[in-house]
Design a protein around this motif. Structure first.
Motif, PDB file in Angstrom:
ATOM      1  N   VAL A 209      60.235  47.897  75.212  1.00  0.00           N
ATOM      2  CA  VAL A 209      60.092  49.053  74.330  1.00  0.00           C
ATOM      3  C   VAL A 209      59.603  48.624  72.955  1.00  0.00           C
ATOM      4  O   VAL A 209      59.762  47.472  72.544  1.00  0.00           O
ATOM      5  CB  VAL A 209      61.428  49.819  74.184  1.00  0.00           C
ATOM      6  CG1 VAL A 209      61.829  50.463  75.495  1.00  0.00           C
ATOM      7  CG2 VAL A 209      62.534  48.902  73.673  1.00  0.00           C
ATOM      8  N   ASN A 210      59.020  49.580  72.248  1.00  0.00           N
ATOM      9  CA  ASN A 210      58.565  49.387  70.877  1.00  0.00           C
ATOM     10  C   ASN A 210      59.769  49.484  69.945  1.00  0.00           C
ATOM     11  O   ASN A 210      60.491  50.479  69.951  1.00  0.00           O
ATOM     12  CB  ASN A 210      57.526  50.462  70.530  1.00  0.00           C
ATOM     13  CG  ASN A 210      56.986  50.330  69.120  1.00  0.00           C
ATOM     14  OD1 ASN A 210      57.523  49.598  68.285  1.00  0.00           O
ATOM     15  ND2 ASN A 210      55.918  51.054  68.831  1.00  0.00           N
ATOM     16  N   SER A 211      59.976  48.460  69.142  1.00  0.00           N
ATOM     17  CA  SER A 211      61.168  48.423  68.291  1.00  0.00           C
ATOM     18  C   SER A 211      61.201  49.540  67.259  1.00  0.00           C
ATOM     19  O   SER A 211      62.266  49.882  66.743  1.00  0.00           O
ATOM     20  CB  SER A 211      61.256  47.068  67.579  1.00  0.00           C
ATOM     21  OG  SER A 211      60.135  46.871  66.746  1.00  0.00           O
ATOM     22  N   PHE A 212      60.044  50.119  66.937  1.00  0.00           N
ATOM     23  CA  PHE A 212      59.995  51.175  65.927  1.00  0.00           C
ATOM     24  C   PHE A 212      60.047  52.576  66.536  1.00  0.00           C
ATOM     25  O   PHE A 212      59.952  53.567  65.819  1.00  0.00           O
ATOM     26  CB  PHE A 212      58.734  51.016  65.072  1.00  0.00           C
ATOM     27  CG  PHE A 212      58.690  49.705  64.327  1.00  0.00           C
ATOM     28  CD1 PHE A 212      59.561  49.463  63.280  1.00  0.00           C
ATOM     29  CD2 PHE A 212      57.805  48.708  64.700  1.00  0.00           C
ATOM     30  CE1 PHE A 212      59.538  48.251  62.595  1.00  0.00           C
ATOM     31  CE2 PHE A 212      57.772  47.496  64.031  1.00  0.00           C
ATOM     32  CZ  PHE A 212      58.640  47.267  62.975  1.00  0.00           C
ATOM     33  N   ASP A 213      60.203  52.658  67.856  1.00  0.00           N
ATOM     34  CA  ASP A 213      60.356  53.942  68.540  1.00  0.00           C
ATOM     35  C   ASP A 213      61.837  54.089  68.901  1.00  0.00           C
ATOM     36  O   ASP A 213      62.291  53.647  69.951  1.00  0.00           O
ATOM     37  CB  ASP A 213      59.486  53.975  69.799  1.00  0.00           C
ATOM     38  CG  ASP A 213      59.516  55.318  70.515  1.00  0.00           C
ATOM     39  OD1 ASP A 213      60.426  56.127  70.230  1.00  0.00           O
ATOM     40  OD2 ASP A 213      58.645  55.550  71.370  1.00  0.00           O
ATOM     41  N   ILE A 214      62.591  54.710  68.000  1.00  0.00           N
ATOM     42  CA  ILE A 214      64.045  54.759  68.144  1.00  0.00           C
ATOM     43  C   ILE A 214      64.467  55.491  69.409  1.00  0.00           C
ATOM     44  O   ILE A 214      65.418  55.085  70.090  1.00  0.00           O
ATOM     45  CB  ILE A 214      64.688  55.416  66.907  1.00  0.00           C
ATOM     46  CG1 ILE A 214      64.402  54.568  65.667  1.00  0.00           C
ATOM     47  CG2 ILE A 214      66.185  55.577  67.089  1.00  0.00           C
ATOM     48  CD1 ILE A 214      64.936  53.156  65.757  1.00  0.00           C
ATOM     49  N   LYS A 215      63.773  56.547  69.743  1.00  0.00           N
ATOM     50  CA  LYS A 215      64.122  57.304  70.952  1.00  0.00           C
ATOM     51  C   LYS A 215      64.000  56.421  72.192  1.00  0.00           C
ATOM     52  O   LYS A 215      64.872  56.431  73.068  1.00  0.00           O
ATOM     53  CB  LYS A 215      63.216  58.533  71.075  1.00  0.00           C
ATOM     54  CG  LYS A 215      63.598  59.476  72.204  1.00  0.00           C
ATOM     55  CD  LYS A 215      62.722  60.725  72.196  1.00  0.00           C
ATOM     56  CE  LYS A 215      63.117  61.682  73.321  1.00  0.00           C
ATOM     57  NZ  LYS A 215      62.265  62.906  73.317  1.00  0.00           N
ATOM     58  N   SER A 216      62.929  55.628  72.257  1.00  0.00           N
ATOM     59  CA  SER A 216      62.728  54.739  73.408  1.00  0.00           C
ATOM     60  C   SER A 216      63.763  53.622  73.434  1.00  0.00           C
ATOM     61  O   SER A 216      64.267  53.247  74.495  1.00  0.00           O
ATOM     62  CB  SER A 216      61.317  54.142  73.373  1.00  0.00           C
ATOM     63  OG  SER A 216      60.339  55.146  73.512  1.00  0.00           O
ATOM     64  N   VAL A 217      64.085  53.080  72.262  1.00  0.00           N
ATOM     65  CA  VAL A 217      65.078  52.003  72.189  1.00  0.00           C
ATOM     66  C   VAL A 217      66.436  52.514  72.655  1.00  0.00           C
ATOM     67  O   VAL A 217      67.119  51.871  73.465  1.00  0.00           O
ATOM     68  CB  VAL A 217      65.179  51.445  70.754  1.00  0.00           C
ATOM     69  CG1 VAL A 217      66.334  50.451  70.647  1.00  0.00           C
ATOM     70  CG2 VAL A 217      63.875  50.772  70.343  1.00  0.00           C
ATOM     71  N   ARG A 218      66.832  53.690  72.158  1.00  0.00           N
ATOM     72  CA  ARG A 218      68.127  54.249  72.550  1.00  0.00           C
ATOM     73  C   ARG A 218      68.164  54.551  74.047  1.00  0.00           C
ATOM     74  O   ARG A 218      69.149  54.247  74.737  1.00  0.00           O
ATOM     75  CB  ARG A 218      68.414  55.524  71.752  1.00  0.00           C
ATOM     76  CG  ARG A 218      69.788  56.114  72.063  1.00  0.00           C
ATOM     77  CD  ARG A 218      70.044  57.404  71.318  1.00  0.00           C
ATOM     78  NE  ARG A 218      70.307  57.174  69.909  1.00  0.00           N
ATOM     79  CZ  ARG A 218      69.503  57.541  68.921  1.00  0.00           C
ATOM     80  NH1 ARG A 218      68.355  58.153  69.207  1.00  0.00           N
ATOM     81  NH2 ARG A 218      69.817  57.307  67.669  1.00  0.00           N
ATOM     82  N   SER A 219      67.091  55.125  74.560  1.00  0.00           N
ATOM     83  CA  SER A 219      67.032  55.466  75.985  1.00  0.00           C
ATOM     84  C   SER A 219      67.124  54.217  76.855  1.00  0.00           C
ATOM     85  O   SER A 219      67.841  54.195  77.868  1.00  0.00           O
ATOM     86  CB  SER A 219      65.732  56.224  76.282  1.00  0.00           C
ATOM     87  OG  SER A 219      65.592  56.464  77.660  1.00  0.00           O
ATOM     88  N   ALA A 220      66.415  53.155  76.454  1.00  0.00           N
ATOM     89  CA  ALA A 220      66.409  51.917  77.244  1.00  0.00           C
ATOM     90  C   ALA A 220      67.786  51.263  77.251  1.00  0.00           C
ATOM     91  O   ALA A 220      68.266  50.797  78.298  1.00  0.00           O
ATOM     92  CB  ALA A 220      65.364  50.955  76.687  1.00  0.00           C
ATOM     93  N   ILE A 221      68.441  51.222  76.093  1.00  0.00           N
ATOM     94  CA  ILE A 221      69.756  50.572  76.020  1.00  0.00           C
ATOM     95  C   ILE A 221      70.801  51.386  76.777  1.00  0.00           C
ATOM     96  O   ILE A 221      71.635  50.827  77.506  1.00  0.00           O
ATOM     97  CB  ILE A 221      70.165  50.357  74.550  1.00  0.00           C
ATOM     98  CG1 ILE A 221      69.257  49.288  73.918  1.00  0.00           C
ATOM     99  CG2 ILE A 221      71.629  49.937  74.450  1.00  0.00           C
ATOM    100  CD1 ILE A 221      69.497  49.041  72.449  1.00  0.00           C
ATOM    101  N   ARG A 222      70.757  52.704  76.649  1.00  0.00           N
ATOM    102  CA  ARG A 222      71.708  53.538  77.400  1.00  0.00           C
ATOM    103  C   ARG A 222      71.484  53.395  78.905  1.00  0.00           C
ATOM    104  O   ARG A 222      72.440  53.317  79.685  1.00  0.00           O
ATOM    105  CB  ARG A 222      71.567  55.001  76.979  1.00  0.00           C
ATOM    106  CG  ARG A 222      72.173  55.311  75.615  1.00  0.00           C
ATOM    107  CD  ARG A 222      72.377  56.806  75.435  1.00  0.00           C
ATOM    108  NE  ARG A 222      72.987  57.123  74.160  1.00  0.00           N
ATOM    109  CZ  ARG A 222      74.288  57.056  73.909  1.00  0.00           C
ATOM    110  NH1 ARG A 222      75.121  56.652  74.864  1.00  0.00           N
ATOM    111  NH2 ARG A 222      74.770  57.380  72.720  1.00  0.00           N
ATOM    112  N   SER A 223      70.227  53.351  79.312  1.00  0.00           N
ATOM    113  CA  SER A 223      69.912  53.184  80.730  1.00  0.00           C
ATOM    114  C   SER A 223      70.436  51.849  81.244  1.00  0.00           C
ATOM    115  O   SER A 223      70.989  51.759  82.349  1.00  0.00           O
ATOM    116  CB  SER A 223      68.400  53.274  80.939  1.00  0.00           C
ATOM    117  OG  SER A 223      68.042  52.934  82.257  1.00  0.00           O
ATOM    118  N   ALA A 224      70.277  50.797  80.430  1.00  0.00           N
ATOM    119  CA  ALA A 224      70.755  49.469  80.829  1.00  0.00           C
ATOM    120  C   ALA A 224      72.275  49.452  80.954  1.00  0.00           C
ATOM    121  O   ALA A 224      72.831  48.844  81.879  1.00  0.00           O
ATOM    122  CB  ALA A 224      70.292  48.428  79.812  1.00  0.00           C
TER     123      ALA A 224
END
Length: 473
Positions: free
Chosen positions: A371-386
């Motif tokens: 994920v792109n570190s500056f895309d907060i929505k993507s970062v949050r989604s990826a970590i929650r999914s993990a």
């Protein structure tokens, strides 16, 4: 710096002469200092041709060979003891004989300022010690004071020789020394009588505070904000970082500038030990049966250095942890050195780039998200999914280091009419976001603008926008 440079050359000479490893030990103050040195280019011109000398008994440490090498090692130590008696690395500086000072390294410099008239034994080679010369030195002075930083290595080994000395009875065993500390210890020890007046330091007034924080536009800030909010860190941790409550999330950290996320307001790291330890600690916690989710956070250069072994351990032991790899493309903390993932060698030449994704997948990880570190929505989604996936997961958070990023446009601003002072933007820990005269504002000089925009994404009132838009501030 000149002495350090000369000592390195001497260390190589000793190593060659006695066929032994030589440790070159520096202290913090030496490591943080520099000056111009004279380089002896002639020595570089006469380096022997490089070839491997076959010697199985020396280089293959089977038990039969090791037994032979041990007596050799002891004979070598006897030869080194004799060498230490005559080497110019150890020097006696004559002065009055009331007080003798034994010291080495930067401690010697401090002691010289405190004892300008004393007799000194300056040790450049601290092991093995020159026993005979030290005893001769002790015979000609009335009292000996040992000045050294940290543990009393010199003091204890000199006492073993039967020489009465003092040192750590008056000097601290931790932290750096400086001239005032040595002076205070000298007065306590009775080796000097006069007490210097403390030097008055008048710092400039109204200087802004500079707490240890991540840089404005740091690609790690968004990921740690997400981890902090998921783990509800601001609610469970007290001011010292302790909590009686059980956390939803345990975050094992690693070595890098991202370790600054330990501090407020992010407070998103629970452990840091050594390079690569984050993954091993996370595996251990999970296998010990903690009820909280466990996330290991490690930077790209640290992962290349010593995180790959931990990743393989996690795969092999079927660990259910989440590993977050923060990839900013450089070794930022120590000066932006390249690493295997940068595609540039230590010599500055282009080389094969080691791909982190390929390493992760090749190790057997099936759940990998980039994920792109500056895309907060993507970062949050990826970590929650993990975290929801009860298997080993890796999230690779990628974004360029702000210091290396020379682009800067459309810096952000805060519309004070829309801002309700909720403080969400302050929880990022970005130094560009400041409070002045009771109002929040963004420092245009340090804001990275379009290259970051994390604060704009997080503001619940949409009060943050590019400076090109007209707002009330």
């Amino acid at each position: 710096s000149q002495e350090a440079y000369d000592f390195i050359q001497t260390a190589y000479s000793i190593s060659e002469q006695f066929d032994t490893p030589v440790l070159f030990r520096i202290t913090t103050r030496v490591a943080h200092s520099k000056s111009v040195v004279e380089v002896d280019e002639e020595k570089f011109r006469h380096v022997r041709s490089k070839r491997f000398h076959h010697d199985v008994e020396k280089y293959v440490m089977l038990p039969t060979n090791a037994r032979v090498r041990v007596p050799n090692m002891h004979r070598r130590m006897i030869e080194l003891e004799e060498y230490s008696e005559t080497t110019p690395l150890n020097q006696v500086v004559d002065g009055n004989n009331n007080t003798g000072i034994i010291s080495s390294g930067v401690g010697y410099s401090y002691a010289r300022e405190v004892y300008p008239d004393a007799t000194f034994f300056k040790l450049g080679m601290t092991y093995p010690l020159p026993a005979k010369t030290l005893k001769q030195f002790a015979d000609k002075v009335k009292k000996i004071f040992v000045v050294e930083e940290l543990d009393p290595f010199l003091e204890e080994n000199i006492k073993v020789l039967g020489i009465h000395v003092e040192g750590k009875k008056h000097l601290p065993r931790f932290g750096e020394l400086n001239t005032p500390i040595v002076h205070h210890a000298a007065v306590q020890a009775g080796t000097i009588c006069h007490v210097n007046k403390p030097v008055e330091i008048n710092p400039l007034k109204n200087l802004p505070g500079r707490p240890p924080l991540l840089c404005p536009g740091c690609p790690h800030a968004g990921a740690f904000f997400v981890l902090s909010t998921i783990g509800q860190r601001s609610k469970i941790l007290d001011a010292s970082g302790k909590s009686e409550k059980e956390s939803k999330l345990i975050i094992t950290g690693d070595i890098g500038c991202y370790t600054l996320a330990t501090y407020a307001p992010l407070r998103a790291i629970d452990t840091t030990a050594c390079m690569g330890a984050s993954i091993g600690q996370a595996i251990g916690l999970e296998k010990a049966g903690v009820s909280s989710d466990v996330i290991a956070v490690i930077g790209d250069s640290t992962f290349m250095h010593s995180g790959i072994t931990g990743l393989i351990d996690a795969v092999y032991n079927d660990s259910k942890i989440t590993i977050v790899i923060l990839d900013n493309g450089t070794t930022a903390m120590t000066g932006h050195q390249d690493h295997p993932g940068s595609g540039v060698s230590a010599q500055g030449c282009n080389t094969t780039k080691v791909d982190i994704e390929n390493i992760v997948r090749g190790s057997g990880v099936t759940d990998l998200q980039v994920v792109n570190s500056f895309d907060i929505k993507s970062v949050r989604s990826a970590i929650r999914s993990a975290l929801d996936n009860k298997a080993l997961s890796v999230v690779l958070v990628r974004g360029q280091c702000a210091v290396a990023n020379k682009k800067k446009k459309n810096q952000r601003q805060i519309d004070t009419d829309k801002c309700n002072d909720c403080g969400v933007c302050l929880m990022i820990g970005c130094p560009a976001i400041q409070r002045k005269d009771g109002k929040l504002n963004i420092d245009v000089a340090t804001c990275m603008g379009d290259e970051c925009a994390v604060c704009e994404q997080l503001c619940p009132k949409k009060a943050i926008s590019p400076i090109t838009e007209k707002v009330n501030s």
